[in-house]
Design a protein around this motif. Structure first.
Motif, mmCIF file in Angstrom:
data_model
loop_
_atom_site.group_PDB
_atom_site.id
_atom_site.type_symbol
_atom_site.label_atom_id
_atom_site.label_comp_id
_atom_site.label_asym_id
_atom_site.label_seq_id
_atom_site.Cartn_x
_atom_site.Cartn_y
_atom_site.Cartn_z
ATOM 1 N N THR A 206 81.479 62.391 -86.388
ATOM 2 C CA THR A 206 80.257 61.447 -85.199
ATOM 3 C C THR A 206 79.775 62.291 -84.341
ATOM 4 O OG1 THR A 206 80.090 59.770 -86.620
ATOM 5 C CG2 THR A 206 79.154 59.668 -84.800
ATOM 6 N N ALA A 245 82.703 55.292 -92.925
ATOM 7 C CA ALA A 245 82.335 54.540 -91.653
ATOM 8 C C ALA A 245 83.629 54.110 -91.249
ATOM 9 C CB ALA A 245 81.094 54.486 -91.876
ATOM 10 N N SER A 263 81.223 58.304 -89.020
ATOM 11 C CA SER A 263 80.920 57.833 -89.971
ATOM 12 C C SER A 263 80.734 58.782 -90.393
ATOM 13 C CB SER A 263 79.334 57.122 -89.983
ATOM 14 O OG SER A 263 78.115 56.890 -89.096
ATOM 15 N N LEU A 268 74.670 57.701 -94.493
ATOM 16 C CA LEU A 268 74.255 56.795 -94.058
ATOM 17 C C LEU A 268 73.256 55.702 -94.536
ATOM 18 C CD1 LEU A 268 73.890 58.658 -90.337
ATOM 19 C CD2 LEU A 268 75.638 56.799 -91.493
ATOM 20 N N ASN A 273 77.291 51.635 -91.174
ATOM 21 C CA ASN A 273 77.170 50.948 -89.385
ATOM 22 C C ASN A 273 76.778 49.309 -89.678
ATOM 23 O OD1 ASN A 273 78.802 53.171 -88.431
ATOM 24 N ND2 ASN A 273 76.780 54.323 -88.951
#
Length: 372
Positions: A206, A245, A263, A268, A273
């Motif tokens: 990240t 994550a 993450s 995603l 998250n």
């Protein structure tokens, strides 16, 4: 134990600033745990974590009464890098852990003792990050500097009530939390060093996307091993059988603080998250916390907007610099136009290098970079 300089304002009979070892002196954590303004980063274990990770030298100050009771405290670390020279900091690489005192008199004594210690150590600057405003009025040698606020969510309602409120105030958050649940994202607590390492790789990944050097693994591993029971919290989100994550928090004094998250961008779309933050919110409420601190962000930025969608509100944080030989309560002028342009160019080159670096090299660069 040695005396730590002399305050210019008179103190009560027999009260004086002294240097203390926050790891070996049980009075330090006892004082921190009973002080209403103390946070997780005041705990003495952080001195050991930062020394272990970076070699920083602790120089914590306490106001000591004649019976050896601690009446005030200020965490300090001495750092020395080949590029930055010797500096005093409160504290490096962590959220604010400012001075703890119950009167202006005691506050002034601590701040002035820190200035004198900075002088005696030959440091070029002492930088303090704190939640208290107006310290430059208490100790005029300090220079107030701008700093972004942190964003805090009060947990004064049941989690389900907070969630229902998002339907009107933050429909994106409401939909994303529900999407994570429908996708089968689950959240659990990290239980092993392998879990901590899995989190670190997501965190480093990240930070590479953000084009910022990650903190070294040894800092996070040391925090996991050395912080008192219940303080270190790490949550991992799993999807389709893999960790996708994670978030690293600290629990202390009714506040759950977010320090780092990470993450895998390939997952995603399942909103891991959002699952992590919803889990943290519920866990914090169920364990009696009064607030959830999502960490700092620049006002008006996308990150600040994201934090506010959860219901978090900005809480001011403050930075103060003491530069030996300089006496001012005003902000500094900073670099001139040529210096600023040169700094932006160097930052841009570093950001591009970070973006292209393999993760294992990036982790090593983080260890080196934060010691410069």
């Amino acid at each position: 134990m040695r005396r730590a300089g002399t305050a210019t304002a008179p103190l009560g009979s027999g009260i004086s600033p002294v240097e203390v070892d926050p790891v070996r002196d049980p009075r330090w954590d006892s004082f921190v745990r009973r002080h209403r303004s103390a946070g997780a980063y005041h705990l003495g274990a952080w001195a050991e974590v930062l020394h272990s990770a970076y070699g920083y030298r602790p120089a914590y100050l306490a106001l000591e009464a004649p019976d050896r009771t601690i009446l005030g405290g200020l965490p300090l670390m001495c750092t020395r890098g080949p590029l930055t020279g010797r500096r005093m900091r409160t504290l490096p690489v962590l959220p604010p852990a400012g001075p703890l005192a119950d009167s202006d008199e005691h506050m002034r004594a601590l701040l002035e003792a820190a200035c004198r210690l900075t002088d005696s150590m030959g440091a070029r600057v002492w930088t303090a990050h704190a939640r208290q405003g107006g310290l430059e009025a208490v100790a005029p040698e300090l220079r107030a500097m701008p700093k972004n606020p942190t964003f805090v969510l009060p947990l004064d309602r049941e989690p389900d009530e907070i969630r229902r409120g998002w339907k009107k105030s933050s429909s994106n958050i409401f939909r994303s939390v529900r999407k994570a649940e429908k996708a089968g994202v689950t959240v659990r607590e990290a239980t092993s060093r392998a879990d901590v390492r899995a989190f670190y790789m997501l965190y480093a990944r990240t930070m590479r996307r953000r084009r910022v050097l990650p903190r070294p693994f040894r800092q996070i591993a040391a925090a996991h091993e050395l912080l008192p029971d219940g303080v270190f919290q790490m949550h991992l989100a799993e999807h389709d059988g893999r960790i996708v994550a994670g978030s690293m928090w600290h629990s202390f004094g009714g506040t759950l603080d977010l320090l780092y998250n990470g993450s895998d961008e390939r997952h995603l779309d399942a909103r891991p998250n959002h699952a992590l933050y919803w889990h943290a919110l519920r866990w914090a409420a169920e364990t009696g916390h009064a607030e959830l601190d999502f960490g700092p962000a620049k006002p008006g930025s996308g990150l600040a907007d994201f934090k506010q969608q959860w219901g978090a509100e900005p809480l001011p944080e403050f930075r103060y610099d003491y530069v030996p030989g300089e006496r001012t309560g005003r902000g500094g002028s900073g670099a001139g136009p040529a210096g600023a342009a040169e700094g932006r160019e160097s930052t841009s080159l570093l950001a591009r290098a970070i973006e292209r670096a393999p993760l294992h090299l990036l982790a090593m660069a983080g260890l080196i970079g934060y010691r410069l």
